[in-house]
Design a protein around this motif. Structure first.
Motif, mmCIF file in Angstrom:
data_model
loop_
_atom_site.group_PDB
_atom_site.id
_atom_site.type_symbol
_atom_site.label_atom_id
_atom_site.label_comp_id
_atom_site.label_asym_id
_atom_site.label_seq_id
_atom_site.Cartn_x
_atom_site.Cartn_y
_atom_site.Cartn_z
ATOM 1 N N GLY A 75 -5.883 3.530 -6.024
ATOM 2 C CA GLY A 75 -6.262 3.526 -4.614
ATOM 3 C C GLY A 75 -7.730 3.760 -4.343
ATOM 4 O O GLY A 75 -8.193 3.517 -3.225
ATOM 5 N N THR A 132 3.519 -1.167 3.843
ATOM 6 C CA THR A 132 2.992 0.183 3.617
ATOM 7 C C THR A 132 4.173 1.131 3.467
ATOM 8 O O THR A 132 5.071 1.156 4.312
ATOM 9 C CB THR A 132 2.105 0.645 4.783
ATOM 10 N N ASN A 161 -0.991 -1.079 -4.440
ATOM 11 C CA ASN A 161 -2.217 -0.288 -4.451
ATOM 12 C C ASN A 161 -1.904 1.175 -4.178
ATOM 13 O O ASN A 161 -1.326 1.513 -3.152
ATOM 14 C CB ASN A 161 -3.195 -0.816 -3.407
ATOM 15 N N GLY A 162 -2.311 2.046 -5.111
ATOM 16 C CA GLY A 162 -2.149 3.482 -4.914
ATOM 17 C C GLY A 162 -1.010 4.071 -5.734
ATOM 18 O O GLY A 162 -0.171 3.362 -6.297
ATOM 19 N N ASP A 211 -6.500 2.118 5.732
ATOM 20 C CA ASP A 211 -6.214 1.248 4.593
ATOM 21 C C ASP A 211 -7.196 0.079 4.554
ATOM 22 O O ASP A 211 -6.883 -1.035 4.964
ATOM 23 C CB ASP A 211 -4.776 0.741 4.680
ATOM 24 N N SER A 271 0.865 -1.185 0.000
ATOM 25 C CA SER A 271 0.000 0.000 0.000
ATOM 26 C C SER A 271 0.897 1.230 0.000
ATOM 27 O O SER A 271 1.861 1.296 0.774
ATOM 28 C CB SER A 271 -0.892 0.022 1.239
ATOM 29 N N THR A 272 0.591 2.192 -0.856
ATOM 30 C CA THR A 272 1.448 3.368 -0.976
ATOM 31 C C THR A 272 0.700 4.643 -0.586
ATOM 32 O O THR A 272 -0.534 4.686 -0.609
ATOM 33 C CB THR A 272 1.966 3.520 -2.420
ATOM 34 N N ASP A 300 2.080 11.050 -7.027
ATOM 35 C CA ASP A 300 1.697 9.725 -7.515
ATOM 36 C C ASP A 300 2.861 9.175 -8.339
ATOM 37 O O ASP A 300 3.012 9.507 -9.519
ATOM 38 C CB ASP A 300 0.421 9.822 -8.362
ATOM 39 N N ASN A 321 -8.376 -1.021 1.704
ATOM 40 C CA ASN A 321 -8.125 -1.767 0.471
ATOM 41 C C ASN A 321 -7.315 -3.034 0.722
ATOM 42 O O ASN A 321 -7.593 -4.084 0.137
ATOM 43 C CB ASN A 321 -7.377 -0.887 -0.539
ATOM 44 N N SER A 355 4.087 5.681 -8.333
ATOM 45 C CA SER A 355 4.261 4.238 -8.377
ATOM 46 C C SER A 355 4.826 3.767 -9.715
ATOM 47 O O SER A 355 5.727 2.912 -9.764
ATOM 48 C CB SER A 355 2.928 3.534 -8.095
ATOM 49 N N VAL A 398 -1.835 7.142 3.830
ATOM 50 C CA VAL A 398 -2.070 5.796 4.362
ATOM 51 C C VAL A 398 -1.053 5.475 5.455
ATOM 52 O O VAL A 398 -1.386 4.951 6.516
ATOM 53 C CB VAL A 398 -2.003 4.747 3.234
#
Length: 392
Positions: free
Chosen positions: A153, A43, A68-69, A21, A9-10, A77, A23, A79, A14
């Motif tokens: 996300g 995370t 995710n995210g 979180d 999870s990013t 953003d 998700n 990723s 979060v």
């Protein structure tokens, strides 16, 4: 050999707890329903160096990593950029996704902001994963041992993509079904520690382990099954049910409409409640609309007084939660078998939790009556100070 599956999870929001979180929990459960158990979860905030380091590390340890995210249009953003750097490849414009985004904006009579073009920049060699809901496409890419799936996300987008796009891919990659399955049992009145004392010392058949999840007012108990031995599975389930007895209120999911709804038809049910603050009415209303509910301040606070007050009712089935008194809170069920009443002691300070537990205790009396079980039983979490039946 079972695939090693991990989640990442990013996002700073979060990591710092500004956003819960949900998700990751949903993904873990959704995968487990398919027979694939997540091995680890991570995370990471919006730091590219940290993301690159983690991606490279996990690429040697996992078979599947779902990230995710971090697929939005803003500068934080990152990723896709971090994955490209980890894989040692450039970002490339995916012309197809750029056109998809432009069409989505055009269909709403809007011009796509230039910043959204960033969402069509994918690591070279990545496979696009369609997002029919939003503007952030997902993508899949192989690095060393691991296949990485990147997902947006936004929960609604993630869930749609998971079911429609990713699960078919995962079945091709990991096999039609995983090695695990889960059977879920929802219990009321037993504490998590009490269940542990009952169950943890027992020998369970090979390939079967227990899992617990407290979700007030119930405890969810899971049989995590990693065997195809039908005899072992049946033996484990029988052993579990023998230990939890009639505290089992539901299996697989907490939905009483199908099981109890038909039993309430033409029952002319009436509900009175005080200390539960209307929570009991809310609970019953999720099952049926065929009842009459009253939230009344000033109901009797003793079991004897509540029982006598309730026996004045001419209705065939009446359920009541009284006010809080010196001995606790009385709960009574009036039926053709008499007025069964018990006083429960509440040791919970949180008002919402108190009302939820009270309502479910009363609901459990009704449930037991409808299915022909003993109506009043001992609860670990709600000590009883008195209990009796008043003939009608």
């Amino acid at each position: 050999m079972e695939a090693v599956i991990e989640l990442v999870s990013t996002g700073d929001e979060v990591l710092t707890g500004l956003i819960t979180d949900t998700n990751a929990g949903w993904l873990s459960q959704r995968l487990l329903e398919q027979g694939w158990q997540v091995r680890r979860r991570f995370t990471v905030g919006d730091d590219k160096a940290d993301l690159v380091e983690l991606f490279v590390q996990r690429s040697h340890q996992a078979d599947l990593v779902i990230v995710n995210g971090g697929l939005g249009p803003t500068s934080d953003d990152i990723s896709a950029e971090a994955m490209a750097e980890a894989a040692g490849v450039p970002l490339e414009l995916n012309q197809h996704w750029l056109e998809v985004m432009q069409q989505k904006y055009s269909s709403r009579n809007r011009v796509m902001p230039q910043s959204n073009s960033k969402q069509a920049m994918l690591p070279q060699g990545a496979e696009l994963v369609d997002n029919p809901v939003g503007t952030a496409c997902g993508f899949a890419i192989k690095l060393n041992r691991a296949t990485f799936f990147f997902t947006p996300g936004v929960p609604s987008e993630l869930k749609k993509m998971m079911d429609d796009e990713m699960l078919p891919r995962l079945r091709r990659q990991l096999g039609q079904n995983g090695h695990s399955q889960v059977r879920r049992f929802f219990l009321f009145g037993l504490s998590e520690s009490g269940l542990s004392d009952r169950l943890d010392h027992r020998q369970w058949p090979a390939g079967i382990t227990l899992g617990y999840r407290a979700n007030s007012p119930t405890i969810e108990l899971k049989l995590i099954i990693e065997t195809e031995d039908a005899a072992n599975i049946a033996a484990a389930e029988a052993q579990l049910l023998a230990e939890v007895g009639t505290h089992l209120v539901a299996r697989d999911e907490m939905n009483f409409t199908a099981s109890l709804g038909p039993l309430l038809l033409n029952k002319d049910l009436v509900i009175f409640e005080d200390a539960s603050g209307g929570r009991l009415t809310d609970t019953i209303s999720t099952i049926t609309s065929e009842f009459e509910g009253h939230y009344l301040a000033g109901l009797p606070d003793s079991a004897e007084d509540l029982a006598h007050w309730l026996t004045r009712s001419t209705r065939p089935l009446t359920l009541a939660i009284g006010a809080e008194g010196p001995q606790g809170i009385p709960i009574a069920l009036l039926s053709a078998q008499g007025c069964q009443v018990q006083t429960l002691q509440m040791h919970f300070r949180d008002p919402l939790n108190r009302r939820r537990l009270l309502a479910f205790a009363a609901f459990d009396m009704l449930r037991r009556h409808l299915v022909g079980e003993t109506v009043m039983v001992d609860y670990d979490i709600l000590p009883c100070s008195e209990r009796f039946t008043l003939p009608t």
